[in-house]
Each structure stands twice: as structure tokens, then as C-alpha cells.
Design an enzyme around this catalytic site. Structure first.
Site, PDB file in Angstrom:
ATOM      1  N   SER A 141       0.853  -1.190   0.000  1.00 61.63           N
ATOM      2  CA  SER A 141       0.000   0.000   0.000  1.00 61.63           C
ATOM      3  C   SER A 141       0.890   1.241   0.000  1.00 61.63           C
ATOM      4  O   SER A 141       2.034   1.188   0.486  1.00 61.63           O
ATOM      5  CB  SER A 141      -0.869   0.009   1.260  1.00 61.63           C
ATOM      6  N   TYR A 154      -1.319  -0.806  10.155  1.00 57.15           N
ATOM      7  CA  TYR A 154      -1.455  -1.108   8.727  1.00 57.15           C
ATOM      8  C   TYR A 154      -0.237  -0.599   7.962  1.00 57.15           C
ATOM      9  O   TYR A 154       0.325  -1.302   7.118  1.00 57.15           O
ATOM     10  CB  TYR A 154      -2.731  -0.449   8.215  1.00 57.15           C
TER      11      TYR A 154
END
Length: 282
Positions: A141, A154
Site C-alpha cells: 500500500s 497497517y
């Protein structure tokens, strides 16, 4: 379609929706046999039934090594091998400020997003190494590259995926196995819709919300990420390993605006010492 994956077998975790679903559709259309792995049984089974021959669904919790091992074994037993492992399953996971982070949420985030990828790599490698070929792809990401664009844990695990993939790539290249990372930008998907719209089913709301911040002329779609994954899975990328492929409309590589081509800088010139400029005639 061109049949770029004809004769190949691919496993896609998180394959029942979003990027995983889009990739399953593209890989299958390109000739691959596809094993769709997810904890979402209804959507996963429906997708496999829709795709038909050469597609099957297996419920898989990537936090359980035995599930991942069985998933890989299923690909081998049913379709005869494993050529592509797409470690795509992921959750946003733990939210909130660092001083109030709940470690139980953090542990679950790590288990799904990083340990799950590690399990996928481990069990793909045990099949691919003896065959001396294969492509392992993992989803990271922009949050793994840039601060402030994702929750703390995350962001950490998505950065960890890049480090893990590069390390594994260095080991496996002598066996002919490639290991790469894809970095999607904000995609119109159920997970994004849960964050920016009225819930996971509100894809139209996500489309509207992301259109306002899109780096190019439209938001990213699962099919855009699938196209990048297709390249990494295909023989076109035969000597591509240890790489990070952003499919993010320039978010990580060209995230800021370019002020030196607009406004007072729109006309070409050369800016020299003490503010002296060249003009078009020099």
C-alpha cells in the site's frame, strides 16, 4: 483476451471482492486456472460459479497456516501445480491514535496482513522451488511507503511486506521463482467504501468520494490493479524480481503538484543567480 496466463495455475487470497475479485476475473480471462481464497464464503463461491471451468473457491483464513497449506495443496491436487501466488488478503485493522491503540487489534492486523503473506510465501515456495519456476506477488500500500496515508499498524505491516518480499526474492531467484510487490492506490472497492462512503456496499459513493481526490482523471478500479498483477504473473516479467510496482496514479512517486509549470512559471525561462532570468530570446 490474449491468453497471457494460458496453462498457468494461480491462487489469489482475498479473492472474493475488490482487488482480488478483479484479479481473479482477469487471470481467468487470460487462461489461468484460478483458486479463489477468502473468508467470505458467499461471494467467493458465487464468483467461482460465475467464472465456471477452471475456477474454484476455498474458504481460507490466512491467519491459520493450516488453511494456507491446504489452499496450496488444493491448487496442486485439482489443477496440477502452482505458478502464481497472489498474497492479496488484507484488512485495514487497528485504528486510532498510537497512545490508545488496542494491541489485540494490532495483533490481528499483523496476523492477517503480514503473517498471512509470510504463510503464502512459505507454502508457495515449497511447491515452486522444486519446479524451479513461479511468481509470488504480494499487495502492499502507499501507506507502506508514505506516512499519514494509513493507520499506524497497517502502515507498518505494508512496509514489512516490501522488506519481506525483497528478502525472499533474493533467496528464491536461484530457483527461478520471482517475488514482487504491487502497491495499489485508493481503489473503488468494498474496503475503501467502508472508509469513505456509506458502507462496504456503497461503491457508487466510494466512486464519488475518490473522484474528488483522484490524482488522474478518475479513481483506480480493481481492474487497474489486476492489469499490474497480470504483468508480474506473466512471462513478460520473466526477469523481474525484487521490485515494487506502484499502480497508484503517481501517489507514491509523484504525489505533489508541480508548481514550476503553472502560474508565473508557465512561460519557459531559466532562473539563474540572484533571481536573474533568461527569456525566450536567449
Amino acid at each position: 483476451m490474449s491468453g497471457r496466463l494460458a496453462g498457468k495455475v494461480a491462487v489469489i487470497t482475498g479473492g472474493a471482492s475488490g482487488i482480488g475479485e478483479g484479479t481473479a476475473r482477469r487471470f481467468h480471462a487470460e487462461g489461468a486456472c484460478v483458486v479463489i481464497a477468502d473468508v467470505q464464503e458467499g461471494p467467493g463461491a458465487a464468483l467461482a460459479a460465475e467464472l465456471g471451468d477452471g475456477a474454484l473457491f476455498r474458504r481460507t483464513d490466512v491467519t491459520r497456516e493450516e488453511d494456507v497449506a491446504a489452499l496450496v495443496d488444493t491448487a496442486v491436487e485439482v489443477f496440477g501445480g502452482l505458478d502464481v501466488m497472489f498474497n492479496n488478503a488484507g484488512v485495514m485493522g487497528a485504528l486510532g491514535p498510537i497512545d490508545r491503540t488496542r494491541l489485540a487489534d494490532a495483533d490481528l492486523t499483523i496476523a492477517v496482513d503480514l503473517r498471512g503473506v509470510l504463510c503464502g510465501m512459505k507454502h508457495a515456495a515449497r511447491v515452486m522451488k522444486p519446479r524451479r519456476s513461479g511468481s509470488i506477488i504480494s499487495t502492499s500500500s502507499p501507506a507502506g511507503v508514505l506516512g499519514g496515508v494509513g493507520p499506524h499498524v497497517y502502515s507498518a505491516v505494508k512496509a514489512g511486506i516490501i522488506g519481506l518480499s525483497n528478502s525472499v526474492a533474493a533467496e528464491l531467484r536461484r530457483f527461478g521463482v520471482r517475488c514482487n510487490v504491487i502497491v495499489p492506490g485508493a481503489v473503488v472497492s468494498p474496503m475503501t467504501a467502508e472508509l469513505v462512503a456509506e458502507g462496504a456496499a456503497d461503491l457508487a459513493g466510494a466512486q464519488t468520494a475518490l473522484s474528488g481526490t483522484a490524482y488522474m482523471d478518475r479513481p483506480l478500479r480493481p481492474a487497474d490493479i489486476a492489469a499490474g498483477a497480470l504483468y508480474l504473473a506473466s512471462d513478460d516479467a520473466a526477469l523481474v524480481t525484487g521490485t515494487v510496482l506502484p499502480v497508484d496514479a503517481g501517489m507514491t512517486g509523484a504525489g505533489g503538484p508541480s508548481p514550476f509549470a503553472t502560474g508565473r512559471y508557465e512561460e519557459p525561462a531559466g532562473l539563474l543567480e540572484a533571481g536573474r532570468r533568461t527569456d525566450a530570446s536567449t
